[in-house]
Write an enzyme that holds these catalytic residues in place. Structure first.
Site, short mmCIF file in Angstrom:
data_model
loop_
_atom_site.label_atom_id
_atom_site.label_comp_id
_atom_site.label_asym_id
_atom_site.label_seq_id
_atom_site.Cartn_x
_atom_site.Cartn_y
_atom_site.Cartn_z
N TRP A 114 -67.59 24.03 -35.84
CA TRP A 114 -66.29 24.70 -35.92
C TRP A 114 -65.48 24.06 -37.03
O TRP A 114 -65.39 22.83 -37.13
CB TRP A 114 -65.50 24.59 -34.61
N GLU A 146 -68.85 28.68 -34.64
CA GLU A 146 -67.76 29.06 -33.73
C GLU A 146 -66.60 29.71 -34.48
O GLU A 146 -66.05 29.13 -35.41
CB GLU A 146 -67.26 27.82 -32.99
N LYS A 156 -62.73 31.71 -34.74
CA LYS A 156 -61.38 31.51 -34.21
C LYS A 156 -60.45 32.56 -34.79
O LYS A 156 -60.63 33.00 -35.92
CB LYS A 156 -60.88 30.11 -34.56
N ASP A 160 -65.58 31.01 -28.02
CA ASP A 160 -64.61 30.25 -27.23
C ASP A 160 -63.64 31.26 -26.61
O ASP A 160 -63.06 32.09 -27.32
CB ASP A 160 -63.87 29.26 -28.12
N HIS A 196 -60.28 31.83 -28.33
CA HIS A 196 -60.22 32.07 -29.77
C HIS A 196 -60.10 33.54 -30.15
O HIS A 196 -60.52 33.94 -31.24
CB HIS A 196 -61.47 31.48 -30.43
N HIS A 252 -67.83 28.83 -24.71
CA HIS A 252 -66.86 27.79 -24.37
C HIS A 252 -65.87 28.35 -23.37
O HIS A 252 -65.14 29.29 -23.67
CB HIS A 252 -66.10 27.33 -25.61
N ASP A 295 -53.83 29.93 -28.66
CA ASP A 295 -55.01 29.13 -28.36
C ASP A 295 -54.62 27.68 -28.15
O ASP A 295 -54.73 26.83 -29.03
CB ASP A 295 -56.04 29.24 -29.50
N ASP A 353 -55.82 25.77 -25.57
CA ASP A 353 -56.87 25.03 -24.88
C ASP A 353 -56.39 24.42 -23.57
O ASP A 353 -56.60 23.24 -23.30
CB ASP A 353 -57.46 23.95 -25.79
N ASP A 362 -64.21 23.53 -23.29
CA ASP A 362 -63.41 23.16 -24.46
C ASP A 362 -61.94 23.32 -24.13
O ASP A 362 -61.35 24.38 -24.31
CB ASP A 362 -63.79 24.01 -25.67
#
Length: 413
Positions: free
Chosen positions: A182, A221, A223, A254, A257, A281, A289, A291, A321
């Site tokens: 990423w 990955e 985003k 993810d 994302h 993820h 985003d 997390d 994640d």
């Protein structure tokens, strides 16, 4: 009759074997990320600043892990509180270099020897991630796609050595090591040239991934946006979807994302028509985003229902994640891991075959009615039995153990 015996009987009436669902749910590996333990700080020794966009943990709750031994100590505690098979997921900045400055393009598997020994002793496998952020050469916001050939070359070398580290971990522990790439590359506002960075990124990743390495399974990955790259992200979903298909590497999705109105679950039945597997993820965005710690919510359940309905649970590599520095970090880990395992189990308890048959026969009112009825089936009793079989705390009992660890270990850091 125990609560589980009752639940098992209820599910049997629906044609579902609760014991079989428990066994399969426990066998699905979940890769636990190291960066929740120390707020994505890592233990790298280097000269210069670390400023770069794309990632940040917020909060200052006491007890952050200050070195790799403390991260492993926290891992050990977490593993006693969560059921099922697990892996450990490391970033390159969690190398142990004995206090020496080692450039990221000079890292080797020897710098992760203690991690490998720890994993071997616990019978778990390791996954890996190059760290394309938090470095003086990431300050511009561009790393692998940088227009400066020297900076770009540095990050290409970093990507290459990280693949070798992943291969070394695989050889030492047996089985594959997922090596996920990423990058935070992108522009903050009104990016005019969106073409050149993407062209450079293709060329760079072609060089990084050029040599097949036994045991190293690479993923890329995407985003939607990041800190400092709100306007433009080089590695968008469309970019990496296309790249992964043409270069035969794994796509990482993810859950945080994407745009809030997008359904990650809905994408799976399209992507897995063309891909053998996907790296997933589990994360939780909140307005952006951020997390947040994964919880057992509709988005998480939808993803695993979709995988189970497509008989594709074994085609998803599951990893976590998220990072929250504002709460007890052990609690963050356990909530997120248990939520993910709950969602896997819940999906496996669905009487999918019957419901899909009704749909194929056009009996949609009956299908909808049954879907509604499944929502109040005694899932909780099956989850508690899963925890008992895994010999981990049942229900809220783990919270007391978390707080005990905080008072005896975390409070002394």
């Amino acid at each position: 009759m125990s609560l589980f015996d009752h639940a098992k009987s209820v599910y049997a009436d629906w044609g579902v074997d609760a014991e079989a669902a428990i066994a399969r749910a426990l066998a699905v590996p979940i890769s636990i990320h190291c960066w929740q333990a120390d707020d994505v700080a890592g233990f790298e020794k280097h000269e210069g600043g670390t400023d770069s966009g794309g990632i940040m943990a917020t909060g200052n709750y006491p007890g952050r892990a200050r070195n790799a031994d403390e991260v492993r100590q926290d891992y050990d505690r977490v593993l006693t509180l969560v059921p099922g098979v697990h892996r450990a997921n490391l970033h390159a900045t969690y190398a142990e270099t004995c206090g020496k400055v080692v450039g990221r393009d000079q890292l080797s598997v020897e710098h992760f020897a203690s991690w490998i020994d720890w994993a071997r002793q616990r019978g778990i496998k390791l996954d890996f991630n190059p760290t394309y952020f938090a470095h003086p050469l990431a300050a511009s916001g561009y790393t692998v796609s940088n227009s400066d050939p020297e900076i770009q070359s540095f990050w290409i070398r970093h990507g290459i050595v990280c693949r070798n580290i992943a291969a070394g971990m695989s050889k030492a522990l047996g089985g594959e090591c997922i090596n996920n790439h990423w990058i935070p590359d992108g522009g903050k506002d009104a990016t005019v040239d969106r073409w050149s960075p993407r062209k450079r990124l293709i060329e760079a990743f072609d060089e990084i991934l050029n040599e097949p390495l036994e045991g190293c399974t690479d993923a890329v990955e995407s985003k939607l946006f990041g800190l400092g790259s709100e306007d433009y992200v080089v590695g968008s979903f469309e970019f990496y979807l296309s790249y992964s298909l043409t270069r035969k590497v794994m796509l990482c999705m993810d859950m945080g994302h994407f745009h809030p109105t997008e359904s990650v679950a809905d994408k799976l039945s399209s992507i897995l028509q063309y891909q053998d597997r996907v790296l997933l993820h589990t994360s939780r965005p909140m307005r952006w985003d951020s997390d947040h710690v994964v919880i057992y919510n509709d988005d998480l359940r939808a993803v695993f229902f979709e995988l189970q309905r497509g008989d594709a649970l074994d085609r998803a590599v599951i990893a976590l994640d998220f990072f929250d520095a504002s709460i007890n970090r052990i609690g963050a880990y356990v909530v997120g891991i248990r939520a993910t395992r709950k969602a896997i189990l819940n999906a496996l308890l669905e009487p999918t075959a019957e419901i899909q048959t009704l749909e194929s026969e056009g009996k949609n009112a009956r299908k909808l009615a049954l879907l509604e009825e499944t929502k109040t089936l005694p899932f909780g009793a099956v989850w508690e039995e899963l925890c008992r079989q895994a010999d981990v705390p049942v229900g809220k009992a783990w919270i007391q153990e978390m707080e005990s660890y905080e008072s005896t270990v975390l409070a002394n850091r």
